[in-house]
Design an enzyme around this catalytic site. Structure first.
Site, PDB file in Angstrom:
ATOM      1  N   TYR A  57      52.864  33.217  32.739  1.00  0.00           N
ATOM      2  CA  TYR A  57      53.304  34.294  33.283  1.00  0.00           C
ATOM      3  C   TYR A  57      53.867  35.529  32.516  1.00  0.00           C
ATOM      4  CZ  TYR A  57      53.526  33.774  38.484  1.00  0.00           C
ATOM      5  OH  TYR A  57      53.420  33.643  39.988  1.00  0.00           O
ATOM      6  N   GLU A  59      54.876  39.205  33.430  1.00  0.00           N
ATOM      7  CA  GLU A  59      55.101  40.517  34.312  1.00  0.00           C
ATOM      8  C   GLU A  59      55.670  41.356  33.095  1.00  0.00           C
ATOM      9  OE1 GLU A  59      55.788  37.628  35.996  1.00  0.00           O
ATOM     10  OE2 GLU A  59      56.005  37.957  37.962  1.00  0.00           O
ATOM     11  N   ASP A 208      35.995  56.571  40.747  1.00  0.00           N
ATOM     12  CA  ASP A 208      35.995  55.223  41.164  1.00  0.00           C
ATOM     13  C   ASP A 208      34.489  54.869  40.637  1.00  0.00           C
ATOM     14  OD1 ASP A 208      35.427  52.755  41.813  1.00  0.00           O
ATOM     15  OD2 ASP A 208      36.417  52.937  43.828  1.00  0.00           O
ATOM     16  N   THR A 234      36.098  48.346  38.699  1.00  0.00           N
ATOM     17  CA  THR A 234      36.054  46.721  38.588  1.00  0.00           C
ATOM     18  C   THR A 234      35.342  46.650  37.165  1.00  0.00           C
ATOM     19  OG1 THR A 234      34.078  46.980  39.844  1.00  0.00           O
ATOM     20  CG2 THR A 234      36.096  46.286  40.972  1.00  0.00           C
ATOM     21  N   LYS A 237      30.818  44.440  37.853  1.00  0.00           N
ATOM     22  CA  LYS A 237      29.623  44.936  38.276  1.00  0.00           C
ATOM     23  C   LYS A 237      28.614  45.174  37.127  1.00  0.00           C
ATOM     24  CE  LYS A 237      31.469  46.376  42.608  1.00  0.00           C
ATOM     25  NZ  LYS A 237      32.977  46.529  42.606  1.00  0.00           N
ATOM     26  N   ARG A 243      35.921  39.071  37.473  1.00  0.00           N
ATOM     27  CA  ARG A 243      36.209  39.744  38.463  1.00  0.00           C
ATOM     28  C   ARG A 243      37.729  40.231  38.126  1.00  0.00           C
ATOM     29  NH1 ARG A 243      32.277  38.436  42.097  1.00  0.00           N
ATOM     30  NH2 ARG A 243      33.314  39.927  43.608  1.00  0.00           N
TER      31      ARG A 243
HETATM   32  N1  DSN Z   1      31.686  44.803  47.443  1.00  0.00           N
HETATM   33  C1  DSN Z   1      31.581  45.861  46.462  1.00  0.00           C
HETATM   34  C2  DSN Z   1      30.231  46.070  46.711  1.00  0.00           C
HETATM   35  O1  DSN Z   1      29.472  45.421  46.801  1.00  0.00           O
HETATM   36  O2  DSN Z   1      29.897  47.282  46.384  1.00  0.00           O
HETATM   37  C3  DSN Z   1      32.595  46.911  46.822  1.00  0.00           C
HETATM   38  O3  DSN Z   1      33.933  46.818  46.941  1.00  0.00           O
END
Ligand code: DSN
Length: 428
Positions: A57, A59, A208, A234, A237, A243
């Site tokens: 942990y 924080e 974003d 994120t 991707k 993730r």
């Molecule tokens: N789930 C993501 C996507 O597939 O684009 C977006 O949050």
């Protein structure tokens, strides 16, 4: 030959679960994965996620924690922060958001109060739920105003963001935050144009870039720096990490961002994820990553061309990035029916709304595809006509209910993919 990891402890403790992991490995190896938000992480990233860092942990932030024993964790998080700053050219990086939606929610917490107005792209136009769409907390607790894309007979602007609408809405509604970016945007995002509008109305611009972060890191898409006040992404991707998520900003917003993530929204950071983000960012700084990012785009363009040649309608007429949005209306097959048939053919896509879709989101007109995963496996532009041909056969088989045609494609896909081992997966 690399042998599969035996996972002896998992197999002994929970054979049922171990078998499911093995089955998922085989599925990811045998299929052509075209969901544009998915990828294959490296074995190094996978290893980092499975470490004892998850036992801790912490924080707070490096040097300012509420728990002791942070000698190593502080260094792990600092590595991730410094690498994010270097790769994206930003003054501040917070590597703790659990994923994209919490990262965006932290931006709301930092820059708006409940009931205040935010401007974002409508979900059916290609935006994200958290950009103020009604069913999301962001559209429930805030006043979400939504922009879309153009629908004209002009192929130069059809399916592209309508900046006249964005400007008009911004002037009229005076939003606290403007979001740009989305989940089904096949064209380059004009961050400068959004930045100009945000400055004019005094809004905070949040870019974003979840879908295109890897392309930005690899120089295959323009950067939102210096136009955006905040960059949210994120890490799993096109960036090809675990993730997780990053929130980045100019130094002036650092305090607001950090306070919003912790203690505003989250508790302890997921340190094993932070470590894997650091590894992914190290990989993203290597020259090979630039090649990968440019290959993702080259593959998507080649795939779009091959689909157009087969008579498919593509939203905006093509792509500038990793993503292609296909409107199947002219093929007389609903997106969901096509996606499920393609899945049976070993081609994994998702059904998706298209702009101005007359159908419902759970049964829309389109499918969304992308090239990050196949590029990570080493497929090049020479393979894209074959991929388009399989999609064509799969969609035709979906329309005709021809299961044997789908089975034939399934076999061909598995045969081709066997020649392209995936990062992080065992090969036999
Ligand atoms: N789930 C993501 C996507 O597939 O684009 C977006 O949050």
């Amino acid at each position: 030959m690399t042998l599969p990891p035996s996972r002896p402890h998992l197999s002994a403790t929970d054979p049922e679960l171990a078998a499911l992991v093995g089955a998922e490995e085989r599925l990811q190896a045998d299929t052509l994965r075209l969901i544009p938000s998915e990828n294959y992480v490296s074995a190094a990233v996978l290893e980092a996620t499975g470490t004892v860092l998850q036992n801790k942990y912490s924080e707070g932030y490096p040097g300012r924690r509420y728990y002791e024993g942070q000698q190593n964790i502080d260094r792990v998080e600092t590595l991730a922060v410094e690498r994010a700053k270097a790769i994206f050219g930003v003054e501040h990086a917070n590597v703790q958001p659990y994923s994209g939606s919490p990262a965006n929610l932290a931006a709301y917490l930092a820059f708006a109060r409940p009931g205040e107005t935010v401007l974002g792209m409508a979900l059916p136009m290609g935006g994200h739920l958290t950009h103020g769409w009604g069913v999301s907390a962001t559209g429930t607790w805030f006043h979400g105003v939504q922009y879309g894309v153009r629908s004209t007979a002009d192929p130069e602007t059809d399916g592209r963001i309508d900046f006249d609408e964005v400007r008009d809405l911004a002037r009229k509604e005076r939003p606290k935050i403007i979001f740009c970016g989305g989940t089904a945007v096949p064209r380059t995002i004009d961050f400068a144009a959004f930045g100009e509008i945000a400055r004019e109305v005094g809004a905070v611009l949040v870019a974003d870039v979840a879908h295109i972060a890897g392309l930005i890191a690899g120089g295959a898409h323009p950067s939102p720096v210096p136009h955006a006040d905040v960059i949210s992404t994120t890490t799993h991707k096109t960036l090809r990490g675990p993730r997780g998520a990053l929130l980045m900003s100019r130094a002036e917003h650092a305090k607001a961002i950090d306070k919003a993530v912790f203690p505003g929204l989250q508790g302890g950071p997921h340190n094993h994820t932070t470590a894997a983000i650091a590894v992914a960012l190290r990989e993203a700084g290597a020259p090979a990553f630039r090649d990968y990012a440019h290959a993702v785009v080259a593959n998507a363009k080649a795939l779009a061309e091959a689909l157009l040649a087969r008579g498919f309608d593509l939203v905006s007429g093509g792509t500038d990035n990793h993503l292609v949005l296909i409107d199947l209306t002219s093929k007389d097959v609903p997106g969901k029916v096509a996606a499920k048939a393609l899945d049976r053919a070993g081609i994994v896509v998702n059904y998706n709304t298209v702009p101005f879709d007359p159908r419902k989101p759970f049964d829309p007109s389109g499918i969304r595809i992308g090239t990050p995963s196949l590029t990570s496996r080493g497929l090049g532009t020479d393979r894209m006509p074959q991929v388009a041909a399989w999609i064509d056969r799969g969609v035709a088989a979906a329309r005709n209910g021809d299961e044997s045609a789908l089975a034939a494609v399934r076999g061909e896909v598995a045969e081709l993919m066997a020649g392209y081992p995936a990062p992080g997966l065992p090969t036999e």
